[in-house]
Design an enzyme around this catalytic site. Structure first.
Site, PDB file in Angstrom:
ATOM      1  N   ASP A  45       0.861  -1.183   0.000  1.00 58.27           N
ATOM      2  CA  ASP A  45       0.000   0.000   0.000  1.00 58.27           C
ATOM      3  C   ASP A  45       0.897   1.233   0.000  1.00 58.27           C
ATOM      4  OD1 ASP A  45       0.943   0.100   2.602  1.00 58.27           O
ATOM      5  OD2 ASP A  45      -0.884  -0.758   3.447  1.00 58.27           O
ATOM      6  N   ASP A  47       1.700   5.198   1.509  1.00 59.47           N
ATOM      7  CA  ASP A  47       1.475   6.266   2.480  1.00 59.47           C
ATOM      8  C   ASP A  47       1.969   7.563   1.852  1.00 59.47           C
ATOM      9  OD1 ASP A  47       0.705   4.481   4.713  1.00 59.47           O
ATOM     10  OD2 ASP A  47       2.785   3.830   4.592  1.00 59.47           O
ATOM     11  N   ASP A 131      10.197   6.528  12.964  1.00 60.82           N
ATOM     12  CA  ASP A 131      10.882   5.594  13.864  1.00 60.82           C
ATOM     13  C   ASP A 131      12.295   5.211  13.422  1.00 60.82           C
ATOM     14  OD1 ASP A 131       9.703   4.222  11.757  1.00 60.82           O
ATOM     15  OD2 ASP A 131       8.484   2.890  13.005  1.00 60.82           O
TER      16      ASP A 131
HETATM   17  P1  ATP Z   1       4.174  -1.527   6.027  1.00 62.38           P
HETATM   18  O1  ATP Z   1       4.810  -1.866   4.722  1.00 62.38           O
HETATM   19  O2  ATP Z   1       3.965  -2.690   6.919  1.00 62.38           O
HETATM   20  O3  ATP Z   1       2.927  -0.669   5.875  1.00 62.38           O
HETATM   21  P2  ATP Z   1       5.268   0.886   7.083  1.00 62.38           P
HETATM   22  O4  ATP Z   1       6.651   1.241   7.559  1.00 62.38           O
HETATM   23  O5  ATP Z   1       4.748   1.649   5.911  1.00 62.38           O
HETATM   24  O6  ATP Z   1       5.264  -0.667   6.803  1.00 62.38           O
HETATM   25  P3  ATP Z   1       3.038   1.969   8.490  1.00 62.38           P
HETATM   26  O7  ATP Z   1       2.383   1.527   9.758  1.00 62.38           O
HETATM   27  O8  ATP Z   1       2.229   2.026   7.257  1.00 62.38           O
HETATM   28  O9  ATP Z   1       4.283   1.023   8.293  1.00 62.38           O
HETATM   29  O10 ATP Z   1       3.667   3.381   8.799  1.00 62.38           O
HETATM   30  C1  ATP Z   1       4.059   4.304   7.774  1.00 62.38           C
HETATM   31  C2  ATP Z   1       5.256   5.107   8.236  1.00 62.38           C
HETATM   32  O11 ATP Z   1       4.895   5.868   9.392  1.00 62.38           O
HETATM   33  C3  ATP Z   1       6.456   4.293   8.696  1.00 62.38           C
HETATM   34  O12 ATP Z   1       7.273   3.893   7.614  1.00 62.38           O
HETATM   35  C4  ATP Z   1       7.163   5.266   9.604  1.00 62.38           C
HETATM   36  O13 ATP Z   1       7.884   6.224   8.877  1.00 62.38           O
HETATM   37  C5  ATP Z   1       5.991   5.960  10.286  1.00 62.38           C
HETATM   38  N1  ATP Z   1       5.611   5.296  11.556  1.00 62.38           N
HETATM   39  C6  ATP Z   1       4.732   4.297  11.719  1.00 62.38           C
HETATM   40  N2  ATP Z   1       4.624   3.947  12.998  1.00 62.38           N
HETATM   41  C7  ATP Z   1       5.462   4.751  13.681  1.00 62.38           C
HETATM   42  C8  ATP Z   1       5.806   4.898  15.047  1.00 62.38           C
HETATM   43  N3  ATP Z   1       5.251   4.110  15.970  1.00 62.38           N
HETATM   44  N4  ATP Z   1       6.699   5.850  15.390  1.00 62.38           N
HETATM   45  C9  ATP Z   1       7.256   6.660  14.452  1.00 62.38           C
HETATM   46  N5  ATP Z   1       6.985   6.557  13.147  1.00 62.38           N
HETATM   47  C10 ATP Z   1       6.097   5.630  12.753  1.00 62.38           C
HETATM   48 MG    MG Z   2       2.666   1.458   5.154  1.00 68.05          MG
END
Ligand code: ATP
Ligand code: MG
Length: 443
Positions: A45, A47, A131
């Site tokens: 997906d 963001d 993060d």
């Molecule tokens: P996935 O591919 O599983 O979606 P993701 O890294 O994109 O992995 P998301 O939960 O969609 O995970 O989060 C999007 C972004 O938001 C992360 O890549 C990170 O930059 C930020 N993020 C998410 N959770 C946190 C957190 N707990 N603290 C700080 N930044 C966060």
């Molecule tokens: Mg994501």
């Protein structure tokens, strides 16, 4: 010369970013999608992060297909069919003073835990509140430009390193869900932890007990939808984290049943990655539960399933609830998983399959049966004899997903991964460098 990164992104997302940019708002693709594109994987997906406030985002899209969601922080969901694109406004790391009024139920929470996190900021602020360095790379598909504010994101991705942005102990105390997210990166990509981050992870495992159950359940759903569910669960167990996150699953992790469940999940992951099957949450739940059900309510052991009896649904439901305790899957997910399990006997005995090929859960159950057949049943020509699903809206992936390169997993110092990230970063028109002071943040 490698192709532009832009070619790896769904044109719809480029259009979304373009519309926000044309309305005057600085906007980037962020998070896991940038990570996956640089690693030459297909993002699951997208963001998007923007200077526009949630209300301004809605105005740009004339309120159509948009929903403002979130209590902890507000963001916009842009809905297209089954896909949701998250559009968040640039935010900054909250000040400690903002955290003074902590909720009553959290009085014993760690001193530095963050409860309010909705202060808007600049794009640079937004990178530094994230993060890990590999999660803070921004990509602008309009100008084909990568922006790596921390200065370490692209190189850490190339080297397969998980490194918090800033002091790891503090960042985990601020939000213990980051501990889970760090280990998830290890499981999903075969990354290794930078030494300070690794030490802080091991010292912070228990903090997860302070995280909100709803966020933990949401993370569980994402893990079960992920094509690397097996390796993520293994990493959780290896780090001693599963004991705090899913204690009942941890207690049975080294049993033959769990070994079988992990085999089923691993094959499912391979098939999702090669585009044969679309990830289904309830099928993953059914796969975890099936081996335990075979032991507890069946007689024949692995691959033998169980005979139907009155009350079998409720027994299956209890097995699922117990394994995932204390987290709570939605009632719908649990029911779908139970139905999936109940259909397995029909598949194995080939009873009246045609009459249920149009049911909602049929594609997931069929896929599960095919996987069981490969791992345990070994019935000749099994797949050909299972009727194809009649509806196309189920879990079977009719369309091969774009740009996927198979199940190759990167790792620390993996030369293929290093080359992939290098080539991908080169492919962007430019990579905006970090200033020296930014580069020092982790010193
Ligand atoms: P996935 O591919 O599983 O979606 P993701 O890294 O994109 O992995 P998301 O939960 O969609 O995970 O989060 C999007 C972004 O938001 C992360 O890549 C990170 O930059 C930020 N993020 C998410 N959770 C946190 C957190 N707990 N603290 C700080 N930044 C966060
Ligand atoms: Mg994501």
């Amino acid at each position: 010369m490698p192709k532009s990164l832009k070619n790896k992104i769904d044109p719809y997302i480029i259009d979304v970013i373009g519309r926000l940019r044309s309305a005057g708002f600085e906007t980037y693709l962020v998070g896991g999608a940038v990570r996956d594109i640089l690693l030459d994987r297909t993002p699951k997906d997208y963001d998007v992060s923007t200077a526009a406030t949630p209300e301004e985002v809605r105005r740009v899209f004339r309120d159509r297909h948009t929903l403002i969601i979130g209590k902890r922080f507000r963001l916009v969901h842009l809905i297209r069919g089954r896909d949701i694109t998250e559009i968040s406004t640039f935010r900054k790391r909250p000040d400690q003073e903002d955290q003074a009024d902590r909720p009553k139920r959290c009085e014993n929470a760690p001193e530095n835990m963050i409860f309010h996190d909705n202060a808007f900021g600049t794009s640079r602020d937004d990178a530094f509140r994230r993060d890990f360095t590999v999660n803070a790379i921004f990509y602008d598909p309009i100008d084909d430009k990568l922006v790596d504010h921390t200065g370490l994101g692209v190189s850490d991705l190339r080297d397969g390193i998980v490194r918090t942005i800033g002091d790891p102990s503090l960042r985990f105390e601020e939000d213990p869900v980051r501990v889970l997210r760090a280990i998830k990166l290890v499981g999903q990509y075969g990354f290794t932890m930078e030494s300070e981050t690794g030490r802080a992870v091991r010292d912070s495992l228990e903090l997860i007990l302070h995280a909100s159950p709803s966020r933990l359940s949401l993370e569980l759903e994402k893990i079960l939808r992920n094509s690397y569910t097996d390796s993520i669960l293994k990493a959780f167990h290896d780090y001693g984290f599963l004991r705090y996150y899913l204690p009942d699953l941890d207690a049975v992790f080294e049993t033959p049943e769990m070994d079988y469940a992990l085999q089923l999940l691993a094959l499912r992951g391979e098939r999702i990655r090669s585009g044969i099957f679309r990830a289904s949450l309830s099928t993953a739940v059914a796969m975890v539960a099936l081996p335990f059900a075979e032991t507890e309510i069946g007689q024949a052991g692995r691959g033998g399933l169980w005979d139907y009896y009155l009350g079998v649904e409720s027994d299956l439901r209890h097995i699922i609830l117990r394994l995932f305790h204390p987290l709570v899957l939605t009632h719908r997910t649990t029911s779908d998983a139970v139905n999936n399990l109940l259909m397995q006997l029909r598949f194995k005995t080939h009873r009246r399959l045609h009459s249920c090929a149009d049911r909602k859960g049929y594609p997931g159950a069929r896929e599960f049966a095919i996987i069981q057949n490969i791992v345990a049943w070994h019935i000749p020509d099994f797949e050909d004899s299972c009727p194809l699903p009649v509806r196309s809206s189920g879990a079977t992936n009719i369309k091969r997903r774009r740009g996927h390169r198979g199940g190759r997993r990167g790792g620390n110092g993996n030369p293929d991964q290093a080359q992939t990230v290098h080539a991908a970063a080169q492919a962007a028109e430019s990579v905006e460098p970090a200033t020296e002071s930014e580069r020092d943040f982790n010193a």
